[in-house]
Design an enzyme around this catalytic site. Structure first.
Site, PDB file in Angstrom:
ATOM      1  N   ARG A  98      41.323  35.681  18.237  1.00 31.45           N
ATOM      2  CA  ARG A  98      41.135  37.097  17.897  1.00 31.45           C
ATOM      3  C   ARG A  98      39.752  37.321  17.285  1.00 31.45           C
ATOM      4  O   ARG A  98      39.284  38.464  17.200  1.00 31.45           O
ATOM      5  CB  ARG A  98      42.191  37.588  16.883  1.00 31.45           C
ATOM      6  CG  ARG A  98      43.660  37.487  17.283  1.00 31.45           C
ATOM      7  CD  ARG A  98      43.951  38.070  18.632  1.00 31.45           C
ATOM      8  NE  ARG A  98      43.924  37.029  19.649  1.00 31.45           N
ATOM      9  CZ  ARG A  98      43.800  37.248  20.947  1.00 31.45           C
ATOM     10  NH1 ARG A  98      43.645  38.477  21.402  1.00 31.45           N
ATOM     11  NH2 ARG A  98      43.812  36.256  21.811  1.00 31.45           N
ATOM     12  N   LYS A 128      40.106  40.022  31.297  1.00 28.87           N
ATOM     13  CA  LYS A 128      41.188  40.303  32.246  1.00 28.87           C
ATOM     14  C   LYS A 128      41.426  41.806  32.416  1.00 28.87           C
ATOM     15  O   LYS A 128      41.731  42.260  33.527  1.00 28.87           O
ATOM     16  CB  LYS A 128      42.490  39.611  31.815  1.00 28.87           C
ATOM     17  CG  LYS A 128      43.168  40.170  30.590  1.00 28.87           C
ATOM     18  CD  LYS A 128      44.486  39.454  30.315  1.00 28.87           C
ATOM     19  CE  LYS A 128      45.148  39.991  29.062  1.00 28.87           C
ATOM     20  NZ  LYS A 128      45.564  41.394  29.178  1.00 28.87           N
ATOM     21  N   THR A 129      41.290  42.583  31.336  1.00 30.30           N
ATOM     22  CA  THR A 129      41.478  44.032  31.474  1.00 30.30           C
ATOM     23  C   THR A 129      40.394  44.624  32.364  1.00 30.30           C
ATOM     24  O   THR A 129      40.658  45.517  33.175  1.00 30.30           O
ATOM     25  CB  THR A 129      41.461  44.713  30.094  1.00 30.30           C
ATOM     26  OG1 THR A 129      42.469  44.118  29.265  1.00 30.30           O
ATOM     27  CG2 THR A 129      41.738  46.204  30.218  1.00 30.30           C
ATOM     28  N   GLN A 141      49.037  31.587  25.890  1.00 24.48           N
ATOM     29  CA  GLN A 141      49.211  32.704  24.959  1.00 24.48           C
ATOM     30  C   GLN A 141      50.662  33.184  24.928  1.00 24.48           C
ATOM     31  O   GLN A 141      50.943  34.309  24.526  1.00 24.48           O
ATOM     32  CB  GLN A 141      48.275  33.856  25.323  1.00 24.48           C
ATOM     33  CG  GLN A 141      46.800  33.523  25.135  1.00 24.48           C
ATOM     34  CD  GLN A 141      45.914  34.743  25.239  1.00 24.48           C
ATOM     35  OE1 GLN A 141      45.924  35.634  24.396  1.00 24.48           O
ATOM     36  NE2 GLN A 141      45.119  34.793  26.306  1.00 24.48           N
ATOM     37  N   ASP A 149      50.349  42.745  34.119  1.00 20.32           N
ATOM     38  CA  ASP A 149      49.535  42.137  33.065  1.00 20.32           C
ATOM     39  C   ASP A 149      50.432  41.283  32.159  1.00 20.32           C
ATOM     40  O   ASP A 149      51.645  41.479  32.100  1.00 20.32           O
ATOM     41  CB  ASP A 149      48.877  43.263  32.258  1.00 20.32           C
ATOM     42  CG  ASP A 149      47.818  42.756  31.304  1.00 20.32           C
ATOM     43  OD1 ASP A 149      47.388  41.595  31.444  1.00 20.32           O
ATOM     44  OD2 ASP A 149      47.409  43.538  30.419  1.00 20.32           O
ATOM     45  N   GLU A 150      49.825  40.346  31.439  1.00 20.45           N
ATOM     46  CA  GLU A 150      50.541  39.503  30.453  1.00 20.45           C
ATOM     47  C   GLU A 150      51.791  38.872  31.067  1.00 20.45           C
ATOM     48  O   GLU A 150      52.884  38.908  30.484  1.00 20.45           O
ATOM     49  CB  GLU A 150      50.917  40.341  29.216  1.00 20.45           C
ATOM     50  CG  GLU A 150      49.766  41.041  28.537  1.00 20.45           C
ATOM     51  CD  GLU A 150      48.860  40.100  27.733  1.00 20.45           C
ATOM     52  OE1 GLU A 150      49.043  38.874  27.840  1.00 20.45           O
ATOM     53  OE2 GLU A 150      47.974  40.603  27.029  1.00 20.45           O
TER      54      GLU A 150
END
Length: 624
Positions: free
Chosen positions: A589, A30-31, A246, A214-215
């Site tokens: 992670r 996504k980044t 998330q 974002d997020e």
């Protein structure tokens, strides 16, 4: 701008002409999409870099995005920011439009300052200062849910919460008198400005042509309102990225349903990123099983992660008889893994912070270098806080919390009664209060010396914080004070003062102001302070969100720990849903190795208690 992107990523980057909601799974790039989107808007659509506002949640994420765009375009974008940093920018320019007694030199109170202020207010109102945490939580909730009249809202709450309305009123007036905002005020007052000042809103709307967030699953009610107000003029030019699976911050106000609201309110196009570039398929199988059991309201938002990687990876689970045996096994496995990899490629993610003690003790025995990642440890140290309060007070002579600390450190002959009199004399600032109050000769000597110091350095502190700090240390005899007051560890404290001097010298040399330094310190997250040293990182799962390591250990996977006892006894089931999402975040992670463990017995309140393996272990039995 499209090189190296998969088809789903390209579609998101090229989409234009309507709002876009991108559901991006963990590790799905996504980044990369966000940064390529910014590049695409600049290169292909002709947008000017400073007119694209990208907002994220951590300074680390904002810096990473800005760095990637710079590498791509040789342009350093100035408008990639966290929510709070963006709001500081707005308020520095326009806080006067609130019609209150704030000005652009306001200071930001951290949690410690706010709690100390609330304790003092509770004491003055003959209430229990131990209730400060609860009052702070209630006030914070009122601001995060954007209650326009905080005092009236708290007064409407059921007993005993309604009794805190007066405390909240005194607290807000104290902040205004001190020209100070707490952490929640930054977004609260910015949203209030945008909602009630059309001129200010229009000014900031006109500055930007495109918005990226974002997020998005971590936004709360007021952040959603802020984005909605800011983007109203260019409603089609908004792109938000999120993953409801998330969402792990509902306890601090995050509203995952904002993703559903955005889709409806903005009539947004929806796209998904499900191809994972981080983890092996074995790890993704664990993640997919865990998240496949979440609430059915998210069924149409479901993401199934997959990868093209042919790497096997590792997922292991081991059960120990006792917690100390579990820690030894973890240490032995890390020593074995470290033969082929760096210690810094290994992380231990814990659900509860008490687990660090046993790990620390074991790692010291095994000679394993480790770092426990926590918050503002350095800036919370007493001697560092003392000196920063002097600089804060000089920079903002109305700062009440800073004055309360400065006037008592070192002791200068001003007792409690004199301090009450000085506080009651406050009209415009603390120099005026010190000067106007009738005091005894001894008290007057101390008050005049402090007033002189504050006046002397007032003009220089913003541009020359290091120079001012060195002057204050000398004038106070502060190092001698530390040696006298802290005989056991004064050398360590002096070293901390030395380090603060080093930091401020760098700030002064770089041409940054003291206010910018304080904002950076206060608005940073745990992730922003992770060192680059060769060491195993130990942190909570919450602190690890957005990070990744080749190898991740998840210890203490037991009922009552992960998932937590609180979530298990919860009647709503929402808390258990969040625990499940938290475990999903923890697993994703890991890139190559995921090592899970539990113990049959663990010490609780000095007694050995039997433990049951976490329900998640049974659910993923076929994966290890």
């Amino acid at each position: 701008m499209l090189t190296g992107l998969n088809q789903a990523q390209k579609a998101a980057v090229e989409h234009f002409g309507s709002p876009l909601l991108l559901l991006a799974g963990a590790g799905s790039g996504k980044t990369r999409v966000l940064t390529h989107k910014i590049g695409y808007l600049i290169r292909e659509k002709g947008f000017r870099p400073h007119r694209i506002l990208a907002i994220t949640f951590t300074k680390k994420a904002a810096q990473e995005m800005a760095g990637r765009v710079e590498n791509m375009l040789a342009i350093r974008p100035r408008s990639i920011s966290t929510f709070h940093a963006f709001c500081v920018r707005v308020l520095r320019e326009d806080i006067s439009a609130l019609g209150m007694h704030f000005d652009g030199k306001f200071v930001i109170y951290d949690q410690t300052d706010s709690r100390k202020t609330l304790k003092d207010i509770l004491h003055r109102l003959s209430l229990d200062p131990k209730e400060a945490d609860e009052v702070q939580r209630i006030i914070s909730n009122a601001k995060q849910t954007y209650r326009e009249n905080i005092v009236e809202y708290i007064a409407s709450l059921p007993f005993p919460k309604d009794q805190y309305a007066e405390v909240a009123g005194v607290y807000q007036r104290y902040l205004e008198q001190s020209n100070a905002l707490d952490y929640d005020d930054l977004i609260y007052y910015t949203t209030h400005l945008f909602a009630h000042s059309p001129e200010v809103l229009a000014k900031w709307q006109d500055r930007y042509d495109f918005f990226l967030v974002d997020e998005f699953q971590d936004t709360n009610e007021i952040q959603y309102s802020l984005i909605k107000l800011l983007s109203a003029k260019n409603r089609n030019n908004i792109f938000v990225v999120g993953d409801p699976f998330q969402t792990i911050y509902t306890w601090r106000g995050a509203v995952p349903e904002n993703i559903l609201k955005f889709a409806a309110d903005f009539k947004a196009t929806e796209m998904k990123l499900e191809k994972n570039y981080r983890s092996t398929q074995k790890i993704l199988d664990v993640a997919n099983i865990i998240i496949g059991k979440v609430d059915r309201i998210w069924a149409d938002k479901a993401l199934t992660l997959h990868t093209d990687s042919i790497e096997d990876g590792a997922v292991e689970y081991r059960k120990a008889a006792y917690h100390d045996e579990e820690n030894r096994r973890i240490a032995e496995k890390i020593k074995d893994l470290a033969k082929d990899r760096s210690y810094s490629g290994i992380a231990i993610l814990i659900r509860m912070s008490f687990l660090t003690r046993g790990l620390e003790s074991t790692f010291m025995q095994y000679g394993i270098p480790y770092e426990i990642v926590r918050g503002l440890a350095f800036y919370e140290r007493a001697e560092v806080k003392d000196l920063l309060c002097y600089l804060r007070l000089i920079a903002n002579i109305r700062d009440g919390a800073a004055f309360d600390r400065v006037v008592k450190t070192p002791v200068r002959g001003i007792g409690k009664k004199a301090l009450v009199a000085i506080t009651e004399s406050f009209k415009t600032d603390w120099i005026q209060a010190l000067t106007d109050t009738r005091l005894s000769r001894k008290q007057r000597t101390g008050a005049d010396a402090l007033a002189w110091m504050l006046s002397k350095h007032g003009e220089a502190v913003e541009e020359k914080p290091y120079t001012v700090l060195m002057g204050i240390i000398t004038e106070l005899g502060y190092l001698q004070y530390l040696e006298h007051e802290y005989k056991e560890d004064f050398e360590d404290r002096i070293e901390n003062v030395s380090e603060l001097c080093n930091v401020l010298l760098d700030i002064e040399t770089e041409g940054k102001t003291f206010s910018e330094f304080m904002e950076d310190s206060l608005l940073a997250s745990d992730q922003d302070r992770i060192s680059q040293e060769e060491s195993v990182k130990i942190m909570t799962v919450h602190a690890a969100k957005g990070l990744e390591w080749p190898v991740v250990f998840l210890p203490a996977l037991e009922e009552g720990i992960f998932p937590s006892e609180r979530s298990i006894v919860s009647m709503s089931g929402a808390a258990l849903e969040e625990e499940r999402r938290l475990f999903y975040v923890a697993c994703t992670r890991a890139k190559e190795g995921l090592y899970l463990s539990s113990a049959d017995y663990r010490m609780k309140f000095g007694r050995t208690s039997p433990m049951l393996p976490s329900r998640y272990i049974g659910e993923i039995k076929g994966c290890y």
